[in-house]
Design a protein around this motif. Structure first.
Motif, PDB file in Angstrom:
ATOM      1  N   ALA B 188     -34.447  45.716  17.038  1.00 29.09           N
ATOM      2  CA  ALA B 188     -34.668  44.531  15.943  1.00 29.09           C
ATOM      3  C   ALA B 188     -36.107  44.224  15.999  1.00 29.09           C
ATOM      4  CB  ALA B 188     -33.652  43.646  16.207  1.00 29.09           C
ATOM      5  N   ARG B 189     -36.731  44.105  16.857  1.00 27.63           N
ATOM      6  CA  ARG B 189     -38.067  43.644  16.944  1.00 27.63           C
ATOM      7  C   ARG B 189     -38.953  44.832  16.224  1.00 27.63           C
ATOM      8  NH1 ARG B 189     -41.493  39.937  19.917  1.00 27.63           N
ATOM      9  NH2 ARG B 189     -43.539  40.807  20.005  1.00 27.63           N
ATOM     10  N   GLU B 190     -38.482  46.013  16.604  1.00 29.17           N
ATOM     11  CA  GLU B 190     -39.514  47.122  15.946  1.00 29.17           C
ATOM     12  C   GLU B 190     -39.122  47.193  14.462  1.00 29.17           C
ATOM     13  OE1 GLU B 190     -37.843  50.522  18.382  1.00 29.17           O
ATOM     14  OE2 GLU B 190     -39.746  50.441  19.352  1.00 29.17           O
ATOM     15  N   VAL B 191     -38.044  46.983  14.113  1.00 30.33           N
ATOM     16  CA  VAL B 191     -37.929  46.973  12.750  1.00 30.33           C
ATOM     17  C   VAL B 191     -38.498  45.835  12.071  1.00 30.33           C
ATOM     18  CG1 VAL B 191     -36.242  46.517  10.709  1.00 30.33           C
ATOM     19  CG2 VAL B 191     -35.684  48.005  12.750  1.00 30.33           C
ATOM     20  N   ASN B 192     -38.559  44.639  12.518  1.00 36.14           N
ATOM     21  CA  ASN B 192     -39.427  43.648  12.149  1.00 36.14           C
ATOM     22  C   ASN B 192     -40.825  43.942  12.151  1.00 36.14           C
ATOM     23  OD1 ASN B 192     -40.143  40.768  11.330  1.00 36.14           O
ATOM     24  ND2 ASN B 192     -40.134  40.380  13.593  1.00 36.14           N
ATOM     25  N   GLU B 193     -41.488  44.655  13.235  1.00 35.94           N
ATOM     26  CA  GLU B 193     -42.645  44.839  13.296  1.00 35.94           C
ATOM     27  C   GLU B 193     -43.236  45.920  12.441  1.00 35.94           C
ATOM     28  OE1 GLU B 193     -44.078  45.570  16.974  1.00 35.94           O
ATOM     29  OE2 GLU B 193     -44.151  43.669  17.727  1.00 35.94           O
ATOM     30  N   GLU B 194     -42.221  46.947  12.006  1.00 33.76           N
ATOM     31  CA  GLU B 194     -42.477  47.674  10.996  1.00 33.76           C
ATOM     32  C   GLU B 194     -43.013  47.157   9.668  1.00 33.76           C
ATOM     33  OE1 GLU B 194     -44.110  50.806  10.268  1.00 33.76           O
ATOM     34  OE2 GLU B 194     -43.337  50.811  12.254  1.00 33.76           O
ATOM     35  N   ALA B 195     -42.217  46.201   9.415  1.00 35.11           N
ATOM     36  CA  ALA B 195     -42.488  45.622   8.075  1.00 35.11           C
ATOM     37  C   ALA B 195     -43.667  45.003   7.927  1.00 35.11           C
ATOM     38  CB  ALA B 195     -41.305  44.648   7.784  1.00 35.11           C
ATOM     39  N   ARG B 197     -46.397  45.431   9.935  1.00 31.46           N
ATOM     40  CA  ARG B 197     -47.284  46.372   9.968  1.00 31.46           C
ATOM     41  C   ARG B 197     -47.940  46.834   8.616  1.00 31.46           C
ATOM     42  NH1 ARG B 197     -45.139  49.344  13.517  1.00 31.46           N
ATOM     43  NH2 ARG B 197     -46.017  48.253  15.076  1.00 31.46           N
ATOM     44  N   ALA B 198     -47.071  47.159   7.917  1.00 31.71           N
ATOM     45  CA  ALA B 198     -47.410  47.609   6.479  1.00 31.71           C
ATOM     46  C   ALA B 198     -48.226  46.761   5.658  1.00 31.71           C
ATOM     47  CB  ALA B 198     -46.068  48.162   5.621  1.00 31.71           C
ATOM     48  N   ARG B 199     -47.309  45.257   5.857  1.00 29.89           N
ATOM     49  CA  ARG B 199     -48.155  44.294   5.202  1.00 29.89           C
ATOM     50  C   ARG B 199     -49.817  43.778   5.827  1.00 29.89           C
ATOM     51  NH1 ARG B 199     -44.154  39.380   4.875  1.00 29.89           N
ATOM     52  NH2 ARG B 199     -45.733  38.355   3.489  1.00 29.89           N
ATOM     53  N   LEU B 200     -49.812  43.906   7.044  1.00 30.95           N
ATOM     54  CA  LEU B 200     -51.313  43.551   7.731  1.00 30.95           C
ATOM     55  C   LEU B 200     -52.084  45.037   7.250  1.00 30.95           C
ATOM     56  CD1 LEU B 200     -49.973  42.560  11.239  1.00 30.95           C
ATOM     57  CD2 LEU B 200     -51.071  41.173   9.576  1.00 30.95           C
ATOM     58  N   ALA B 201     -51.419  45.910   7.275  1.00 31.20           N
ATOM     59  CA  ALA B 201     -52.480  47.315   6.859  1.00 31.20           C
ATOM     60  C   ALA B 201     -52.999  47.292   5.546  1.00 31.20           C
ATOM     61  CB  ALA B 201     -51.488  48.612   7.142  1.00 31.20           C
ATOM     62  N   ALA B 202     -52.060  46.472   4.725  1.00 32.48           N
ATOM     63  CA  ALA B 202     -52.249  46.323   3.344  1.00 32.48           C
ATOM     64  C   ALA B 202     -53.502  44.984   3.089  1.00 32.48           C
ATOM     65  CB  ALA B 202     -51.319  46.059   2.407  1.00 32.48           C
ATOM     66  N   GLY B 203     -53.869  44.357   4.223  1.00 28.33           N
ATOM     67  CA  GLY B 203     -54.868  43.509   4.193  1.00 28.33           C
ATOM     68  C   GLY B 203     -54.268  42.062   4.189  1.00 28.33           C
ATOM     69  N   GLU B 204     -52.875  41.846   4.239  1.00 29.80           N
ATOM     70  CA  GLU B 204     -52.459  40.542   4.182  1.00 29.80           C
ATOM     71  C   GLU B 204     -52.780  39.767   5.576  1.00 29.80           C
ATOM     72  OE1 GLU B 204     -48.385  38.796   2.676  1.00 29.80           O
ATOM     73  OE2 GLU B 204     -48.142  40.951   2.497  1.00 29.80           O
ATOM     74  N   LEU B 205     -52.921  38.684   5.695  1.00 23.70           N
ATOM     75  CA  LEU B 205     -53.171  37.983   7.010  1.00 23.70           C
ATOM     76  C   LEU B 205     -52.133  37.565   7.776  1.00 23.70           C
ATOM     77  CD1 LEU B 205     -56.491  36.005   5.836  1.00 23.70           C
ATOM     78  CD2 LEU B 205     -56.355  37.843   7.394  1.00 23.70           C
TER      79      LEU B 205
ATOM     80  N   SER C 101     -54.254  44.484  11.544  1.00 21.44           N
ATOM     81  CA  SER C 101     -55.002  43.849  10.610  1.00 21.44           C
ATOM     82  C   SER C 101     -56.489  43.719  10.810  1.00 21.44           C
ATOM     83  CB  SER C 101     -54.290  42.287  11.011  1.00 21.44           C
ATOM     84  OG  SER C 101     -54.609  41.374  10.200  1.00 21.44           O
ATOM     85  N   ALA C 102     -56.970  43.706  11.972  1.00 16.33           N
ATOM     86  CA  ALA C 102     -58.270  43.870  11.958  1.00 16.33           C
ATOM     87  C   ALA C 102     -58.984  44.763  11.314  1.00 16.33           C
ATOM     88  CB  ALA C 102     -58.663  43.672  13.631  1.00 16.33           C
ATOM     89  N   LEU C 103     -58.329  46.093  11.375  1.00 17.47           N
ATOM     90  CA  LEU C 103     -58.987  47.405  10.875  1.00 17.47           C
ATOM     91  C   LEU C 103     -58.955  47.114   9.218  1.00 17.47           C
ATOM     92  CD1 LEU C 103     -57.602  50.696  12.721  1.00 17.47           C
ATOM     93  CD2 LEU C 103     -59.838  49.902  12.330  1.00 17.47           C
ATOM     94  N   ALA C 104     -57.935  46.431   8.967  1.00 15.30           N
ATOM     95  CA  ALA C 104     -57.758  46.486   7.480  1.00 15.30           C
ATOM     96  C   ALA C 104     -58.711  45.450   6.984  1.00 15.30           C
ATOM     97  CB  ALA C 104     -56.469  45.815   6.908  1.00 15.30           C
ATOM     98  N   ARG C 105     -59.371  44.700   7.986  1.00 14.89           N
ATOM     99  CA  ARG C 105     -60.717  43.951   7.412  1.00 14.89           C
ATOM    100  C   ARG C 105     -61.968  44.720   7.828  1.00 14.89           C
ATOM    101  NH1 ARG C 105     -58.828  39.678   4.494  1.00 14.89           N
ATOM    102  NH2 ARG C 105     -60.539  38.216   5.361  1.00 14.89           N
TER     103      ARG C 105
END
Lengths: 224, 224, 224, 224, 224, 224
Positions: B188-195, B197-205, C101-105
């Motif tokens: 469950a934690r991995e599923v949650n983290e996957e979501a 991760r995508a947002r963080l990679a997109a630049g969300e804080l 997140s840091a990489l995205a910044r």
């Protein structure tokens, strides 16, 4: 008592030295009665190196690498530098310039109970080092030490000309006079181990191969 | 109280064990409420291994590896050896011969709060070890310890049959009875983290994703 | 005094920063008079990385990584995170989500006098970290620290905006105002070393190149 | 190579030994050219003891104190026990029963690069110990070591019969053959220091007494 | 799994507890088969204290002493506090105010695998502490831990109600259910030792008293 | 950048300094927002000393105590010496002769992130030292450092003239400009603690005095 450079050092036979390198640290340490191992804090700066060489020893003050220059002149092809600071120190006594110079003299590596730097360059050059630390701290050239005197390095007595064996397991010193005999025992040990290895790989148990069950039972081991 | 070998040990379900290996140490540790982590001094001898296995535990005297031979007989396919010395020790309890034997019994790796040797061979064999030290120091076979009793290894209680998870981050123990539930939470934690991760990679804080700004302000954080 | 976030930080010129990365830690440390080196306990989680970046500093309570989220918002392209716990701590403050997140910044890496986790993922992502420990221990988000205040990290004072240089040898800090001058000296040093390297590789001795024989003799060095 | 007990050991002259005790560790260490100091991890179990004695050396396996019993038989009045484990160990090799036995043989104290226990009793008995650790961990009697062979203890080579000097500053070894000469130098040093001490106490500066100002200025020291 | 306070804890008999205090750590540790010893890094803040008490255990986050307040309410006359941080920490969890409160509840001392402060006041109050560090670093009260759950403290499993024995040699834990039997064995051991002590003091050798000569010879000990 | 001696240093008011000594390290550290604490590795060489003084700082090369002589000339009545080596070092920079000289200048003590020797004499003289090690290793006088420049000592930034507070709990630095305000807060804290102490001694619980029960319940603490 510092300020001495001993220029005449006896070495072991080259083929004995190379044989000890092939045997490796763990086997050599066992072959000489579980002695000679330098402290485990000495670690390789990159994995996979396996060397043996005659010790050119350096006793150096903390934070002062002057004697390394003096020692490099004493190197012969196939030697290994062994540096022991006179008090605990993690400074970076040795880097790529000194390694370039040592390599030009045929040096096989450095064993140092202190720090080393330029490890990226040293790795690229394939110059192996076993050290207590990787630390870029610069050193001075202000105080004398000695070269090719007996030193205690990482808890073990090393005489100039002793054989230093070093690999991923750490560093072992073999007294020069014992080197040939130790090599013989190391080879016998390897032959013996090879036979054991095959049986163990086939699923036989050490308990049976080494005939331990009776002794364990006599000592009181209970299976529940 | 030493001198005991417990031969009947319950293990967790193989697919649960394998699932925990996939999740990895950090996720499993979080999934069971930030518990179970062995001390950080246990480090892998080579990078990249990621295993889980049922613990076959060894309580051994300092500098004495006799019980390792006894423990190997107790190994089943998919097990992991866990060795805790009865007092602090860095000696090399384990090398390539024992690894050969353990591999022949289906062992997935070794976790040891002491030393290991022959690490070049172990690396070549792909036999992973998490240890406190790499040290070639040989051991004796003179005193009994115990096998498959509860041990405290690197600060954590390990029962025989508990699931050991180990990777580049270190080692975590999961009580056998909790393994399935922990795996569920880890997934469950991995599923949650996957979501996330995508947002963080997109630049969300993280400040926004986790809605932290209000709480930080309430705690008194001042921007200058 | 905690609970502060300084948002306006001056940085050094990008080309100066990049020049310092090329020079590397050992050279930069020497070029600024053998100062600025963080303690040797900070080690890279994978070999081969070589970065320089402007420091975004974090002062964080032990076992509490809340301020990392705050700091990430302050990152600009080319920055490096520098985390100093307010008391000694090995917990894993930072893992793959924060790295994402840091990489995205535009962050170039992390220097942390504490622990890090998910090192397998960080290695895969090529996100370099210099840390005191690899430890999966989770942290909380309960207490304020500060961002972009001066911190002492691993024994060295770091101001926000100072240039952090890090490679396999460790980590060095260059005060922002000195960065250009230090780079100039580093380059002069490299030119000088290049000439020396060629002579040493050709077998000339440091004793002669640096003209040490007379001084050593005057100090009393004796050859036997 | 273990399993040896050397029964004939030469000692230094009693009055030389006692003179070295009076001089103390720091002075003796200086008097013999800043050599002979055992590692600083050896600390006294109670403050105020100051001894010198002839070394009866013990090389002992980790966690095995059998050889201490063997060594006690070799003690003569005025001797000091020196124990070096063959690999790093903190177990409590020595307690009040062994101290009782050693005292009955005229032993002046114990220097041990491992652990000791019953320190309350040892303190009450006035039996001084310099050890790496206080730790109650019991030891076994299963494996041979050696008595009165050269050992490296806490980083320093000690031969049987060498003079061990120990006080609140730590432990120093003086080779037996050098003992008289070192004592002479130590006394000269004390006389010299006594004169300096009076001048310093009167407010004169070391800068003037040792005539350092010119040299410091020549080296570039600037007052601002 | 944190956030629990167990209020009902069984204790051992008071006279058993007091008997174990008299026996002391080394004897108790031996009497229960050389088990139960906490790591040697726990040292007393002043010499001479010798206590035994029932464990009230605390599992606390790093740098957070909130649970100490919770634990003090659970103290009964004759108890000992045992604090294990959930990750390594040296902060000063405990000082003179908490000691005043604990003393008012009949607490006999504190065993803590972390730091303590106000040691001058604690010494004056005669409140004994065995700790990993003396460090004034303040802690917060922000995150829950647990009270009276099983903890691993300094490498040893401690259940609430187990008997903690502590003196100058360190700290030992005796499982509550074993306390009476261990005391009996400890007393037998003391009687036996008393007889040995007299003989050793009279100059008899352990080699003879314990009849070791034959076994040593059989193992191959050689006198030279 | 070494080779500097700053001769003009501002100090705090004497009565403020003395007030901070009375308050002690733990209280002062809390009063200035839990900052300023030097690393816990600095320990007093004898118990019971409690001082405050203005920092005369020394930046010294490893194993070189030349600058101590230079610093002593800069001492004024009520000052404290603070020595930070430029790389980690345990050598004995300071002994009874230097203490004699420092005492003659009104010096109150020494804080040193390295070693000290002659501790028996220093104890007899009542000259307090907080050091990382007691180690008799002698030092040289060959390389310049600096006096009265800002240094990082044991992880904390110290400016010349800052107030050093030291007692059995360790060492804390108070920036000179904050000293009066910190003293005021420290005194307020002591008054507040005095009232708490009386209530706690009378058996009231911190849970009630600090009104923690509601918050703990809200966080989820469960009594079982």
């Amino acid at each position: 008592m510092s300020g001495r450079v001993v220029t005449r050092v006896e070495r072991a036979e080259p083929q004995v030295i190379d044989g000890l390198a092939e045997a490796g640290v763990a086997t050599v340490h066992e072959a000489q009665g579980r002695t000679g191992l330098l402290a485990g804090r000495l670690r390789p700066i990159f994995p996979g190196a396996r060397i043996a060489g005659s010790a050119v020893t350096i006793s150096a003050p903390p934070g002062d690498n002057w004697m390394v220059h003096v020692a490099i002149e004493q190197l012969r092809d196939g030697d290994t530098l062994v540096l022991a600071p006179t008090s605990p120190c993690e400074d970076g006594y040795f880097g790529d310039l000194l390694a370039t110079s040592a390599l030009a003299r045929g040096c096989r590596g450095l064993v140092i109970d202190a720090g080393v730097r330029d490890v990226r360059d040293l790795t690229r050059m394939g110059f192996p080092v076993w050290s207590k630390a990787v630390f870029a701290q610069g050193t001075v050239k202000a105080t004398l030490g000695s070269v090719n005197v007996p030193v205690v390095c990482a808890g073990e007595l090393v005489h100039p000309g002793d054989v230093i064996v070093a690999d991923d397991d750490g560093v072992c010193v073999v007294p020069r006079a014992d080197a040939a005999a130790v090599l013989e025992k190391a080879r016998a040990r390897e032959v013996n181990e090879e036979a054991k290895r095959a049986r163990l790989a086939a699923g036989e148990l050490g308990l049976d191969i080494y005939d331990m069950r009776g002794k364990l039972e006599a000592m009181g081991l209970r299976y529940e």
